[in-house]
Design a protein around this motif. Structure first.
Motif, PDB file in Angstrom:
ATOM      1  N   ASN A 213     -26.043 -16.585 -18.129  1.00 26.42           N
ATOM      2  CA  ASN A 213     -25.191 -17.066 -17.177  1.00 26.42           C
ATOM      3  C   ASN A 213     -24.896 -15.639 -16.003  1.00 26.42           C
ATOM      4  N   SER A 214     -24.697 -14.528 -16.758  1.00 28.83           N
ATOM      5  CA  SER A 214     -24.630 -13.314 -16.079  1.00 28.83           C
ATOM      6  C   SER A 214     -25.760 -13.326 -15.115  1.00 28.83           C
ATOM      7  N   THR A 215     -26.940 -13.413 -15.519  1.00 32.15           N
ATOM      8  CA  THR A 215     -28.083 -13.246 -14.510  1.00 32.15           C
ATOM      9  C   THR A 215     -28.290 -14.365 -13.460  1.00 32.15           C
ATOM     10  N   VAL A 216     -28.013 -15.330 -13.773  1.00 33.43           N
ATOM     11  CA  VAL A 216     -27.833 -16.676 -12.810  1.00 33.43           C
ATOM     12  C   VAL A 216     -26.913 -16.495 -11.689  1.00 33.43           C
ATOM     13  N   ALA A 217     -25.519 -15.895 -12.152  1.00 37.43           N
ATOM     14  CA  ALA A 217     -24.474 -15.738 -10.998  1.00 37.43           C
ATOM     15  C   ALA A 217     -24.910 -14.593 -10.226  1.00 37.43           C
TER      16      ALA A 217
ATOM     17  N   SER B  96     -25.528 -22.020   6.913  1.00 39.90           N
ATOM     18  CA  SER B  96     -23.984 -21.525   6.683  1.00 39.90           C
ATOM     19  C   SER B  96     -23.433 -22.062   5.463  1.00 39.90           C
ATOM     20  N   THR B  97     -23.547 -23.406   5.399  1.00 34.95           N
ATOM     21  CA  THR B  97     -23.047 -24.114   4.206  1.00 34.95           C
ATOM     22  C   THR B  97     -23.649 -23.637   2.884  1.00 34.95           C
ATOM     23  N   THR B  98     -25.085 -23.538   2.676  1.00 35.14           N
ATOM     24  CA  THR B  98     -25.708 -23.058   1.705  1.00 35.14           C
ATOM     25  C   THR B  98     -25.131 -21.856   1.210  1.00 35.14           C
ATOM     26  N   VAL B  99     -24.890 -20.755   2.107  1.00 32.97           N
ATOM     27  CA  VAL B  99     -24.571 -19.480   1.874  1.00 32.97           C
ATOM     28  C   VAL B  99     -23.350 -19.546   1.086  1.00 32.97           C
ATOM     29  N   VAL B 100     -22.298 -20.310   1.706  1.00 32.31           N
ATOM     30  CA  VAL B 100     -21.071 -20.157   1.113  1.00 32.31           C
ATOM     31  C   VAL B 100     -21.233 -21.219  -0.222  1.00 32.31           C
ATOM     32  N   LEU B 101     -21.997 -22.127  -0.523  1.00 31.94           N
ATOM     33  CA  LEU B 101     -22.264 -22.967  -1.499  1.00 31.94           C
ATOM     34  C   LEU B 101     -22.838 -21.969  -2.629  1.00 31.94           C
TER      35      LEU B 101
ATOM     36  N   TRP C 214     -19.755 -19.350  -3.677  1.00 31.53           N
ATOM     37  CA  TRP C 214     -18.869 -19.946  -4.593  1.00 31.53           C
ATOM     38  C   TRP C 214     -19.420 -20.363  -5.860  1.00 31.53           C
ATOM     39  N   THR C 215     -20.598 -20.732  -6.045  1.00 26.93           N
ATOM     40  CA  THR C 215     -20.967 -21.280  -7.227  1.00 26.93           C
ATOM     41  C   THR C 215     -21.379 -20.098  -8.198  1.00 26.93           C
ATOM     42  N   GLY C 216     -21.794 -18.789  -7.309  1.00 32.05           N
ATOM     43  CA  GLY C 216     -22.079 -17.693  -8.363  1.00 32.05           C
ATOM     44  C   GLY C 216     -20.726 -17.032  -8.938  1.00 32.05           C
TER      45      GLY C 216
ATOM     46  N   ALA D  64     -16.767 -16.332 -13.347  1.00 30.67           N
ATOM     47  CA  ALA D  64     -15.264 -16.375 -13.651  1.00 30.67           C
ATOM     48  C   ALA D  64     -15.468 -17.239 -15.116  1.00 30.67           C
ATOM     49  N   LEU D  65     -16.261 -18.437 -15.186  1.00 32.56           N
ATOM     50  CA  LEU D  65     -16.150 -18.996 -16.401  1.00 32.56           C
ATOM     51  C   LEU D  65     -16.796 -18.423 -17.509  1.00 32.56           C
ATOM     52  N   ASN D  66     -17.987 -17.439 -16.977  1.00 33.90           N
ATOM     53  CA  ASN D  66     -18.603 -16.712 -18.082  1.00 33.90           C
ATOM     54  C   ASN D  66     -17.617 -15.783 -18.695  1.00 33.90           C
ATOM     55  N   ALA D  67     -16.919 -14.982 -17.603  1.00 36.19           N
ATOM     56  CA  ALA D  67     -16.021 -14.044 -18.457  1.00 36.19           C
ATOM     57  C   ALA D  67     -14.940 -14.815 -19.325  1.00 36.19           C
ATOM     58  N   ILE D  68     -14.580 -15.870 -19.004  1.00 32.71           N
ATOM     59  CA  ILE D  68     -13.620 -16.560 -20.102  1.00 32.71           C
ATOM     60  C   ILE D  68     -14.383 -16.916 -21.190  1.00 32.71           C
ATOM     61  N   TRP D  69     -15.502 -17.481 -21.265  1.00 36.92           N
ATOM     62  CA  TRP D  69     -16.491 -17.956 -22.179  1.00 36.92           C
ATOM     63  C   TRP D  69     -16.579 -16.553 -23.106  1.00 36.92           C
ATOM     64  N   LEU D  70     -16.925 -15.507 -22.564  1.00 36.64           N
ATOM     65  CA  LEU D  70     -17.093 -14.290 -23.613  1.00 36.64           C
ATOM     66  C   LEU D  70     -15.883 -14.041 -24.358  1.00 36.64           C
ATOM     67  N   VAL D  71     -14.555 -14.055 -23.769  1.00 37.98           N
ATOM     68  CA  VAL D  71     -13.330 -13.741 -24.417  1.00 37.98           C
ATOM     69  C   VAL D  71     -13.229 -14.915 -25.576  1.00 37.98           C
ATOM     70  N   LEU D  72     -13.356 -16.213 -25.155  1.00 40.77           N
ATOM     71  CA  LEU D  72     -13.196 -17.221 -26.033  1.00 40.77           C
ATOM     72  C   LEU D  72     -14.137 -17.303 -27.303  1.00 40.77           C
ATOM     73  N   HIS D  73     -15.409 -16.865 -26.786  1.00 41.59           N
ATOM     74  CA  HIS D  73     -16.317 -16.750 -27.904  1.00 41.59           C
ATOM     75  C   HIS D  73     -15.955 -15.752 -29.134  1.00 41.59           C
ATOM     76  N   CYS D  74     -15.135 -14.570 -28.607  1.00 40.29           N
ATOM     77  CA  CYS D  74     -14.983 -13.439 -29.441  1.00 40.29           C
ATOM     78  C   CYS D  74     -13.565 -14.148 -30.394  1.00 40.29           C
ATOM     79  N   ILE D  75     -12.772 -14.812 -29.731  1.00 40.19           N
ATOM     80  CA  ILE D  75     -11.699 -15.579 -30.602  1.00 40.19           C
ATOM     81  C   ILE D  75     -12.222 -16.453 -31.236  1.00 40.19           C
ATOM     82  N   PHE D  76     -13.098 -17.229 -31.002  1.00 41.53           N
ATOM     83  CA  PHE D  76     -13.683 -18.162 -31.852  1.00 41.53           C
ATOM     84  C   PHE D  76     -14.404 -17.647 -33.020  1.00 41.53           C
TER      85      PHE D  76
END
Length: 590
Positions: free
Chosen positions: A451-455, A493-498, A501-503, A508-520
């Protein structure tokens, strides 16, 4: 009889007590009871998954695990969770605060944290680009002998955190470079940037880094010196080892930004440029320089105005966004460099700005002020006459060069090297922890690295598409609709913005996932039959959970344990050596 409702606060208290006091059966105890009872129980295996009599078994199949232990997690006591959290994760969370921020609002600062933690590949890429750009611009201007050439190299390197706008309208750029009255402008801006944007070491920085380093070293020492229990139910230092490796990229990032002295306060940076531009002078038709503020509000070097969503990341000051300003900044440097090059060449031929007589200085290479004065037309022609490449041309050839591509490739290699070297160490250790194979733990680290690489890829591609279809040297930063149909530009322009924001969302979800993974990991949520049997790797029919380690298993695990440690620590060491080489500065401005 009516049932009495339990108050919400009491319900919360009961839930915390259930976590504090283990209420689930100890799966290891149940397994040992099965061994002691013997009999014809099916599902006993050795540590390679081969069926054996239950009395001699050191592992059990997924089916036997479900029958014996149930399908739910075996939650650890609160004391175990808190000890692991404070020892292995909390130091790294504290170290995140030492990364450079400086956005306009808390939302952007929060997004900066999520981008750094969620995509260390992107964070490292921006860092490497900043170092490579600094070395590149200083090396280019070190070959120029015209006044202020060394100063402008340092100024441009410090202005990578804002979208630069270069303007020649009304002879602004030529006057800024040629007129001796503007020497004060260059010096004042350099001093202001040097004082206000020195991100220096402090006690808090050193304490945070030392805290993490000591905790990490103790984890390694404990892992390879303590005697390992013959079972896997007790807390293992290998958990801390994998967590430390997954966060280890943070240490070289913080250290390098501190060494680089990255300033990231947007308000102060804008104020520094604005204050310096008040003293900028421009040539006039009669040859007497006047303040540029008396002519117009435009300046030779300024911060580009905000236009729209396509360029929003360029205006975000935190250094993690330096990747978004790469093309605009490089185009600005090329324009200023070409102007200084022409001025230096004319001065080397002893050609004054106006007239034909060259005033000789006290030293061989000194350029007297009289040789640098003249009318507006003379000053402009001194640099721009018969020099078409200096004109602000939005063609692609002026945006992407071989040097820029080389820096992008080098920064990409460094980013992938640090990310996969450190997180890869966690994957190796988790993979070879019995049961050997792709498990919940190793799979989680693998997902994080991917996910880090894809973002990072999505954000870099978005920036590249924006640069290809948008004119970075145009003050309005408009889409070049003369070459591309309007509908096509809108889709782009739409592709650039898409993509952008996808990245960001993925990071953002990957950061939350790393913390949750450690908690799990710390709480025991991963301690289920599904995770313990590495069912992701073997499937439900061949999966098995190892509960008793033989001395041979312990010795065999030391090799991948050492290998993962060497991989992660070696990556950090090599990265710090590389960045210190890139940080090698030129001689300070005299």
């Amino acid at each position: 009889m009516q049932r009495r409702k339990v108050p919400c606060s009491r319900t919360t208290t009961i839930w915390l007590l259930l976590w504090a006091v283990p209420t689930t059966a100890n799966c290891l105890s149940e397994f040992l009871n099965l061994r002691q009872a013997g009999g014809e129980v099916e599902g006993g295996t050795n540590n390679k998954g081969q069926p054996v009599n239950i009395a001699n078994a050191t592992a059990m199949t997924y089916d036997l695990c479900i029958r014996t232990c149930g399908s739910g997690p075996h939650i650890n006591p609160w004391s175990v969770f808190s000890q692991r959290f404070s020892t292995w994760l909390l130091p790294f969370l504290a170290l995140v605060s030492q990364l450079p921020f400086g956005a306009n609002n808390r939302v952007d600062n929060l997004m900066t944290i999520l981008l750094n933690v969620g995509s260390p590949t992107l964070a490292t890429y921006s860092l490497m680009l900043t170092l490579l750009n600094t070395r590149w611009v200083k090396l280019r201007f070190s070959k120029i002998t015209y006044p202020n050439s060394d100063t402008v190299a340092h100024i441009l390197s410090k202005l990578q955190q804002v979208p630069l706008q270069i303007s020649e309208d009304g002879g602004l750029l030529a006057s800024l470079i040629v007129l001796p009255e503007n020497d004060v402008w260059w010096c004042d801006l350099l001093v202001s940037l040097g004082i206000n944007f020195a991100y220096t070491w402090s006690f808090a920085n050193v304490a945070s880094i030392c805290w993490v380093a000591i905790a990490f070293l103790l984890t390694i020492i404990d892992t390879f010196t303590d005697s390992i229990s013959i079972n896997l139910s007790s807390p293992s230092n290998f958990i801390g080892l994998t967590v430390a490796f997954a966060w280890l990229w943070l240490i070289p990032l913080v250290i390098t930004w501190l060494q680089f002295g990255s300033g990231c306060d947007r308000v102060t940076l804008h104020r520094a440029l604005k204050q310096a531009n008040r003293n900028a002078c421009v040539a006039t038709e009669n040859g007497a320089p006047v303040l540029a503020s008396t002519k117009s509000s435009q300046r030779a070097i300024s911060i580009a105005p905000y236009i729209g969503s396509l360029t929003s990341d360029e205006h975000r000051t935190p250094p993690v966004y330096n990747y978004a300003r790469l093309f605009r900044w490089s185009a600005a440097v090329d324009t200023v460099y070409a102007a200084f090059t022409v001025a230096s060449q004319r001065a080397a031929l002893h050609l004054p700005v106006e007239g034909t007589v060259w005033e000789t200085g006290d030293h061989e290479f000194e350029i007297k002020a009289d040789n640098r004065r003249g009318s507006m037309e003379s000053v402009s022609n001194y640099i721009f006459a018969e020099n078409d490449q200096l004109k602000l041309n939005p063609n692609l050839g002026n945006i992407i060069s071989s040097s820029l591509i080389s820096r992008m490739i080098s920064a990409s290699i460094g980013a992938l090297f640090l990310t996969w070297g450190t997180v890869g160490g966690a994957i190796v250790v988790a993979w070879f922890t019995p049961t050997i194979g792709l498990s919940c733990v190793s799979g989680s680290y693998l997902i994080y690295a991917i996910n880090s690489t894809v973002a990072w890829i999505l954000l870099v591609v978005s920036n590249l598409l924006s640069a290809l279809w948008i004119t970075p040297s145009n003050p309005a930063h408009n889409i070049n609709t003369s070459q591309h149909p309007r509908s096509c530009s809108q889709r782009l322009s739409t592709t650039v913005v898409l993509f952008r924001w996808t990245g960001k969302l993925l990071a953002a979800l990957n950061a939350i996932w790393l913390v949750l993974h450690c908690i799990f990991h710390f709480s025991g949520i991963y301690d289920t039959c599904w995770c313990d049997t590495a069912i992701l790797h073997f499937g439900s029919t061949r999966s098995y959970a190892v509960w008793i380690l033989t001395p041979a298993d312990v010795m065999a695990f030391r090799y991948p344990g050492v290998g993962g440690t060497v991989l992660a620590c070696g990556t950090v060491l090599l990265f710090l050596i590389l960045t210190n080489i890139l940080l090698d500065p030129l001689k300070p401005v005299s």
